[in-house]
Scaffold this active site. Structure first.
Site, PDB file in Angstrom:
ATOM      1  N   ASP A  98     -28.698 -81.608  38.584  1.00  0.00           N
ATOM      2  CA  ASP A  98     -28.576 -82.948  39.005  1.00  0.00           C
ATOM      3  C   ASP A  98     -29.077 -84.023  38.095  1.00  0.00           C
ATOM      4  O   ASP A  98     -30.500 -83.944  37.497  1.00  0.00           O
ATOM      5  CB  ASP A  98     -29.121 -83.156  40.530  1.00  0.00           C
ATOM      6  CG  ASP A  98     -28.752 -82.279  41.505  1.00  0.00           C
ATOM      7  OD1 ASP A  98     -27.856 -81.670  41.379  1.00  0.00           O
ATOM      8  OD2 ASP A  98     -29.004 -82.445  42.743  1.00  0.00           O
ATOM      9  N   HIS A 154     -29.075 -74.842  35.460  1.00  0.00           N
ATOM     10  CA  HIS A 154     -28.169 -73.776  35.464  1.00  0.00           C
ATOM     11  C   HIS A 154     -27.247 -73.807  34.268  1.00  0.00           C
ATOM     12  O   HIS A 154     -27.140 -74.732  33.461  1.00  0.00           O
ATOM     13  CB  HIS A 154     -27.236 -73.630  36.810  1.00  0.00           C
ATOM     14  CG  HIS A 154     -28.280 -73.900  38.263  1.00  0.00           C
ATOM     15  ND1 HIS A 154     -28.128 -72.734  39.113  1.00  0.00           N
ATOM     16  CD2 HIS A 154     -28.999 -74.663  38.696  1.00  0.00           C
ATOM     17  CE1 HIS A 154     -28.793 -73.108  40.137  1.00  0.00           C
ATOM     18  NE2 HIS A 154     -29.474 -74.370  39.926  1.00  0.00           N
ATOM     19  N   SER A 256     -37.404 -84.933  34.557  1.00  0.00           N
ATOM     20  CA  SER A 256     -37.199 -84.979  33.118  1.00  0.00           C
ATOM     21  C   SER A 256     -35.957 -85.092  32.451  1.00  0.00           C
ATOM     22  O   SER A 256     -34.958 -85.841  33.217  1.00  0.00           O
ATOM     23  CB  SER A 256     -38.051 -83.465  32.510  1.00  0.00           C
ATOM     24  OG  SER A 256     -38.301 -83.934  30.999  1.00  0.00           O
TER      25      SER A 256
END
Length: 296
Positions: A98, A154, A256
């Site tokens: 995200d 991912h 981050s």
């Protein structure tokens, strides 16, 4: 004035924002935050989450669990099954996390931008001039995770990881205000260089998770080492791991940035541009149809 409006006005004051998030003992506070976030106390965690929500748009509706023993457990929360469908189109690189899309484009030789007018050199980011040259004419995209977002990342496609290089560094904030003020910020902060190749084609793909203030800790499933400020770098870590598209690579312990480097014949998905919000698993990059899949 409502509380969230006051919060937004304060956060948009660039000088104040930069002062509060950077002109502080960054590394000391990051160590303290790491200690605090691991305190196992449900009532303290609930209180901390309430305070957190005063400053962010934290939404836990998609979290696999709703009750957390520590603030760290909330930071690195897993999502309910099916919350992030993975686009399985072969020509698509799925977004690994995200994020908000930051600077992106074709590398100019080995130079990228962290913000308009703020270039950095890939050899400094990767810590290896030879590796940087192997990425000449690649495309880069910057993906910024805010503190309230899902913090796990991912695999964007089926890929084989060959090596990780951990590079210790500072903990500057990575928000847009800091990126406009601190030169070569990504090259100063703690980061991990994940070298991989797409399984089907052999194309090189590199992910660079970059840590930030309060979040100098990166964990990778295939490297049995907690990468944090006390683990001095640069440290190459040989790996041999196959990851399927959408498989979890690891996580940050706060918000981050991930910088993704891909061959130049991949292009940013049509619906995205700088400032766009994208979710893990959605289309991020598309391989041009005039490029053979087997091209290296």
């Amino acid at each position: 004035m409502k509380l969230h409006q006051l919060r937004d006005r304060l956060l948009l004051q660039e000088d104040l924002n930069f002062l509060l998030t950077n002109r502080i003992p960054r590394i000391l506070l990051t160590h303290l935050m790491g200690w605090y976030s691991r305190i196992r106390s449900p009532w303290l965690t609930r209180l901390s989450i309430r305070v957190w929500r005063l400053f962010t748009d934290l939404d836990l509706d998609e979290a696999r669990q709703q009750h957390f023993e520590s603030l760290r457990d909330c930071f690195i929360r897993e999502l309910k099954p099916g919350a992030r469908p993975i686009d399985q189109t072969p020509e698509i690189l799925a977004c690994p996390c995200d994020a908000i899309v930051g600077a992106h484009g074709l590398l100019q030789a080995t130079q990228a931008l962290q913000a308009k007018g703020m270039p950095y050199r890939l050899e400094e980011l990767l810590g290896d001039p030879a590796l940087a040259r192997e990425h000449a004419d690649f495309r880069y995209i910057t993906l910024r995770l805010t503190s309230s977002m899902y913090h796990r990342f991912h695999a964007p496609h089926d890929m084989d990881v060959k090596r990780v290089t951990y590079i210790s560094g500072d903990t500057w904030n990575v928000n847009p205000i800091a990126l406009r003020r601190v030169q070569r910020l990504f090259c100063r902060n703690e980061r991990a260089v994940i070298e991989a190749r797409l399984t089907a084609s052999g194309h090189r793909i590199t992910l660079v998770p970059v840590a930030a203030v309060l979040v100098a800790s990166i964990r990778l499933h295939f490297a049995d080492v907690l990468l944090h400020l006390r683990y001095r770098g640069a440290n190459p870590i040989p790996c041999s791991a196959h990851l399927s598209k959408g498989q979890e690579v690891g996580w940050f312990e706060h918000g981050s940035t991930i910088i993704l480097l891909v061959p130049g014949h991949f292009e940013l998905a049509d619906h995205l541009d700088e400032g766009s919000t994208v979710r893990m698993g959605q289309p991020l990059m598309t391989r041009r149809t005039d490029t053979p899949l087997s091209q290296h």
